[in-house]
Design a protein around this motif. Structure first.
Motif, PDB file in Angstrom:
ATOM      1  N   MET A   1       0.830  -1.200   0.000  1.00 21.21           N
ATOM      2  CA  MET A   1       0.000   0.000   0.000  1.00 21.21           C
ATOM      3  C   MET A   1       0.867   1.254   0.000  1.00 21.21           C
ATOM      4  SD  MET A   1      -3.110  -0.989   2.613  1.00 21.21           S
ATOM      5  CE  MET A   1      -3.956   0.551   2.263  1.00 21.21           C
ATOM      6  N   ALA A   2       0.231   2.410   0.013  1.00 19.28           N
ATOM      7  CA  ALA A   2       0.955   3.673  -0.008  1.00 19.28           C
ATOM      8  C   ALA A   2       0.170   4.729   0.757  1.00 19.28           C
ATOM      9  CB  ALA A   2       1.194   4.136  -1.448  1.00 19.28           C
ATOM     10  N   ILE A   3       0.882   5.756   1.191  1.00 25.62           N
ATOM     11  CA  ILE A   3       0.258   6.908   1.835  1.00 25.62           C
ATOM     12  C   ILE A   3      -0.167   7.860   0.731  1.00 25.62           C
ATOM     13  CG2 ILE A   3       0.668   8.874   3.349  1.00 25.62           C
ATOM     14  CD1 ILE A   3       2.634   7.053   4.897  1.00 25.62           C
ATOM     15  N   THR A   4      -1.455   8.102   0.641  1.00 21.01           N
ATOM     16  CA  THR A   4      -2.013   8.807  -0.504  1.00 21.01           C
ATOM     17  C   THR A   4      -2.241  10.293  -0.233  1.00 21.01           C
ATOM     18  OG1 THR A   4      -4.291   8.380   0.156  1.00 21.01           O
ATOM     19  CG2 THR A   4      -3.205   6.687  -1.197  1.00 21.01           C
ATOM     20  N   TYR A   5      -2.449  11.012  -1.312  1.00 21.09           N
ATOM     21  CA  TYR A   5      -2.856  12.418  -1.266  1.00 21.09           C
ATOM     22  C   TYR A   5      -4.074  12.592  -0.369  1.00 21.09           C
ATOM     23  CZ  TYR A   5      -5.615  16.395  -3.039  1.00 21.09           C
ATOM     24  OH  TYR A   5      -6.410  17.510  -3.148  1.00 21.09           O
ATOM     25  N   ASP A   6      -5.088  11.726  -0.535  1.00 23.00           N
ATOM     26  CA  ASP A   6      -6.325  11.872   0.241  1.00 23.00           C
ATOM     27  C   ASP A   6      -6.083  11.706   1.730  1.00 23.00           C
ATOM     28  OD1 ASP A   6      -7.976  12.383  -1.944  1.00 23.00           O
ATOM     29  OD2 ASP A   6      -8.346  10.255  -2.320  1.00 23.00           O
ATOM     30  N   LEU A   7      -5.247  10.752   2.127  1.00 21.73           N
ATOM     31  CA  LEU A   7      -4.962  10.538   3.547  1.00 21.73           C
ATOM     32  C   LEU A   7      -4.278  11.758   4.157  1.00 21.73           C
ATOM     33  CD1 LEU A   7      -3.732   6.819   3.596  1.00 21.73           C
ATOM     34  CD2 LEU A   7      -5.736   7.734   4.786  1.00 21.73           C
ATOM     35  N   VAL A   8      -3.304  12.315   3.447  1.00 21.10           N
ATOM     36  CA  VAL A   8      -2.587  13.478   3.972  1.00 21.10           C
ATOM     37  C   VAL A   8      -3.505  14.699   4.002  1.00 21.10           C
ATOM     38  CG1 VAL A   8      -0.646  15.039   3.577  1.00 21.10           C
ATOM     39  CG2 VAL A   8      -0.362  12.573   3.230  1.00 21.10           C
ATOM     40  N   ARG A   9      -4.321  14.859   2.997  1.00 15.51           N
ATOM     41  CA  ARG A   9      -5.259  15.987   2.957  1.00 15.51           C
ATOM     42  C   ARG A   9      -6.217  15.928   4.147  1.00 15.51           C
ATOM     43  NH1 ARG A   9      -8.988  17.774  -2.273  1.00 15.51           N
ATOM     44  NH2 ARG A   9     -10.262  19.350  -1.182  1.00 15.51           N
ATOM     45  N   GLU A  10      -6.810  14.775   4.394  1.00 14.79           N
ATOM     46  CA  GLU A  10      -7.763  14.635   5.504  1.00 14.79           C
ATOM     47  C   GLU A  10      -7.075  14.820   6.850  1.00 14.79           C
ATOM     48  OE1 GLU A  10      -9.469  10.790   4.916  1.00 14.79           O
ATOM     49  OE2 GLU A  10     -10.362  11.328   2.986  1.00 14.79           O
ATOM     50  N   ALA A  11      -5.879  14.251   7.000  1.00 11.61           N
ATOM     51  CA  ALA A  11      -5.179  14.347   8.283  1.00 11.61           C
ATOM     52  C   ALA A  11      -4.747  15.777   8.580  1.00 11.61           C
ATOM     53  CB  ALA A  11      -3.959  13.424   8.279  1.00 11.61           C
ATOM     54  N   SER A  12      -4.216  16.483   7.582  1.00 15.42           N
ATOM     55  CA  SER A  12      -3.765  17.852   7.821  1.00 15.42           C
ATOM     56  C   SER A  12      -4.934  18.769   8.153  1.00 15.42           C
ATOM     57  CB  SER A  12      -2.986  18.377   6.617  1.00 15.42           C
ATOM     58  OG  SER A  12      -3.779  18.395   5.447  1.00 15.42           O
ATOM     59  N   CYS A  13      -6.063  18.548   7.514  1.00 13.34           N
ATOM     60  CA  CYS A  13      -7.270  19.322   7.824  1.00 13.34           C
ATOM     61  C   CYS A  13      -7.692  19.094   9.272  1.00 13.34           C
ATOM     62  CB  CYS A  13      -8.388  18.926   6.864  1.00 13.34           C
ATOM     63  SG  CYS A  13     -10.001  19.647   7.264  1.00 13.34           S
ATOM     64  N   ALA A  14      -7.765  17.813   9.668  1.00 13.57           N
ATOM     65  CA  ALA A  14      -8.203  17.468  11.026  1.00 13.57           C
ATOM     66  C   ALA A  14      -7.231  17.984  12.083  1.00 13.57           C
ATOM     67  CB  ALA A  14      -8.359  15.957  11.145  1.00 13.57           C
ATOM     68  N   LEU A  15      -5.929  17.906  11.810  1.00 15.10           N
ATOM     69  CA  LEU A  15      -4.935  18.341  12.785  1.00 15.10           C
ATOM     70  C   LEU A  15      -5.037  19.834  13.063  1.00 15.10           C
ATOM     71  CD1 LEU A  15      -1.827  16.271  11.662  1.00 15.10           C
ATOM     72  CD2 LEU A  15      -2.992  16.110  13.864  1.00 15.10           C
ATOM     73  N   TYR A  16      -5.245  20.624  12.018  1.00 14.35           N
ATOM     74  CA  TYR A  16      -5.346  22.072  12.229  1.00 14.35           C
ATOM     75  C   TYR A  16      -6.589  22.407  13.055  1.00 14.35           C
ATOM     76  CZ  TYR A  16      -4.239  26.928  11.235  1.00 14.35           C
ATOM     77  OH  TYR A  16      -3.854  28.243  11.362  1.00 14.35           O
ATOM     78  N   ILE A 279       0.541   8.678   9.884  1.00 15.32           N
ATOM     79  CA  ILE A 279      -0.155   7.918   8.850  1.00 15.32           C
ATOM     80  C   ILE A 279       0.786   6.789   8.429  1.00 15.32           C
ATOM     81  CG2 ILE A 279      -1.335   8.008   6.635  1.00 15.32           C
ATOM     82  CD1 ILE A 279      -1.449  11.048   6.915  1.00 15.32           C
ATOM     83  N   TYR A 280       0.339   5.548   8.647  1.00 14.64           N
ATOM     84  CA  TYR A 280       1.170   4.397   8.341  1.00 14.64           C
ATOM     85  C   TYR A 280       0.961   3.950   6.900  1.00 14.64           C
ATOM     86  CZ  TYR A 280       2.414   4.026  13.241  1.00 14.64           C
ATOM     87  OH  TYR A 280       2.912   4.278  14.494  1.00 14.64           O
ATOM     88  N   ASN A 281       1.929   3.203   6.416  1.00 11.59           N
ATOM     89  CA  ASN A 281       1.893   2.764   5.031  1.00 11.59           C
ATOM     90  C   ASN A 281       0.693   1.885   4.720  1.00 11.59           C
ATOM     91  OD1 ASN A 281       3.557   3.323   2.749  1.00 11.59           O
ATOM     92  ND2 ASN A 281       4.073   1.150   2.595  1.00 11.59           N
ATOM     93  N   ASP A 282       0.098   1.254   5.764  1.00 13.09           N
ATOM     94  CA  ASP A 282      -1.093   0.420   5.550  1.00 13.09           C
ATOM     95  C   ASP A 282      -2.388   1.210   5.606  1.00 13.09           C
ATOM     96  OD1 ASP A 282      -1.375   0.974   8.232  1.00 13.09           O
ATOM     97  OD2 ASP A 282      -1.069  -1.088   8.915  1.00 13.09           O
ATOM     98  N   GLY A 283      -2.283   2.551   5.749  1.00 18.01           N
ATOM     99  CA  GLY A 283      -3.453   3.404   5.737  1.00 18.01           C
ATOM    100  C   GLY A 283      -3.970   3.804   7.100  1.00 18.01           C
ATOM    101  N   ARG A 284      -3.432   3.242   8.164  1.00 21.95           N
ATOM    102  CA  ARG A 284      -3.863   3.617   9.519  1.00 21.95           C
ATOM    103  C   ARG A 284      -3.459   5.047   9.836  1.00 21.95           C
ATOM    104  NH1 ARG A 284      -0.892   0.874  13.453  1.00 21.95           N
ATOM    105  NH2 ARG A 284       0.585   0.302  11.796  1.00 21.95           N
ATOM    106  N   VAL A 285      -4.340   5.772  10.534  1.00 22.72           N
ATOM    107  CA  VAL A 285      -4.053   7.122  11.012  1.00 22.72           C
ATOM    108  C   VAL A 285      -4.158   7.093  12.537  1.00 22.72           C
ATOM    109  CG1 VAL A 285      -4.672   9.547  10.975  1.00 22.72           C
ATOM    110  CG2 VAL A 285      -4.969   8.155   8.902  1.00 22.72           C
TER     111      VAL A 285
END
Length: 289
Positions: A1-16, A279-285
């Motif tokens: 698997m891979a860390i995707t654009y969508d995962l980083v987008r959602e996480a950065s939004c939530a963190l702020y 965010i882990y490579n398997d998609g876990r946040v």
């Protein structure tokens, strides 16, 4: 698997969003401990007020401060992960999502430094700082919004072969200049050595250390202890009310370098805004306190 654009987008939004509405657990504990040790009654009342405000913020989902600052992220990238997509744009779009979704809404704090025009977007926003985490399969993202109160008083000076006494005197010079205008009790980060930009990065990252931790090298830990005592002896106190609690912590870090030694000083206000997720490579946040 891979860390995707969508995962980083959602996480950065939530963190702020979390950073604006949640005071870190170690900061809650440090404020309570400061109240128990504070000798000045006005300052004890101020510390109690800050704690009630922090609890109310979280209970009602409100902002801890009306100044939402601007988005800064410290990002550690593991060497055993895969990235898929435009990751830089994921942070840009995540911030735009936060602006659109957050309730209560935030004001336009992104400012063009030459025209002073204010907006919700701008050049190099969000501000990203990267590091490498050898052997890890995650990307770690820490959000620490920078507002006017604490951001205004950060400073840096380059010395030639300074003594420790000169370094500590400069830190105290910065503390005295800031007075109580950075909304104390503050967390102070000090970065020493390396190059100009490296010292500033060290100081900024030092503010993110958990309150109660000390530097593993005794010579640095002793400096932290001396500086914390000296800062709290200034008498500025919580929100400038006087007393014993101008800083909750002083965190120092250093890099080896040359004979010219930059010394940077950075402040976080009493809210001490920072939220972290991996965010882990398997998609876990996983959110990290």
């Amino acid at each position: 698997m891979a860390i995707t654009y969508d995962l980083v987008r959602e996480a950065s939004c939530a963190l702020y969003s979390r950073a604006l509405k949640k005071i870190p657990a170690d900061t809650h504990a440090a404020l309570a401990e400061a109240e128990s040790k504070e000798s000045d009654e006005r300052s004890r009342k101020t510390l109690r007020f800050l704690q009630r405000s922090a609890r109310k913020t979280e209970e009602e989902g409100r902002h801890a401060c009306s100044d939402a600052g601007f988005p800064t992220f410290v990002v550690k990238i593991g060497t055993r992960l895969s990235l898929d997509g435009d990751i830089r744009n994921a942070f840009i779009d995540g911030f735009a999502d936060m602006v659109e979704q957050i309730d209560p809404p935030i004001l336009k704090f992104i400012t063009h430094p030459l025209t002073l025009e204010r907006s919700f977007a701008g050049k190099d926003i969000p501000n990203l700082s990267f590091d490498i985490a050898d052997g890890e399969d995650f990307i770690e993202i820490t959000c620490s919004p920078k507002a006017l109160g604490s951001g205004r008083w950060a400073a840096l000076e380059v010395f030639s072969y300074p003594t420790m006494e000169q370094i500590e005197a400069y830190v105290m010079e910065c503390v005295m200049k800031a007075g109580s205008q950075h909304c104390p009790p503050v967390i102070i980060g000090v970065g020493i050595g390396g190059d100009f930009d490296n010292a500033a990065k060290l100081a900024k990252r030092a503010t993110l250390r958990h309150i109660g931790t000390t530097h593993p090298e005794q010579i640095v830990a002793d400096m932290e202890s001396r500086l914390l005592e000296a800062v709290n002896a200034t008498g500025f106190g919580p929100m400038g009310q006087g007393g014993d609690t101008t800083a909750l912590a002083v965190h120092v870090d250093y890099s080896s370098g040359h004979g010219f030694v930059p010394v940077a000083v950075c402040f976080n206000c009493w809210i001490n805004r920072r939220t972290t997720a991996r965010i882990y490579n398997d998609g876990r946040v996983v959110h990290v306190e």
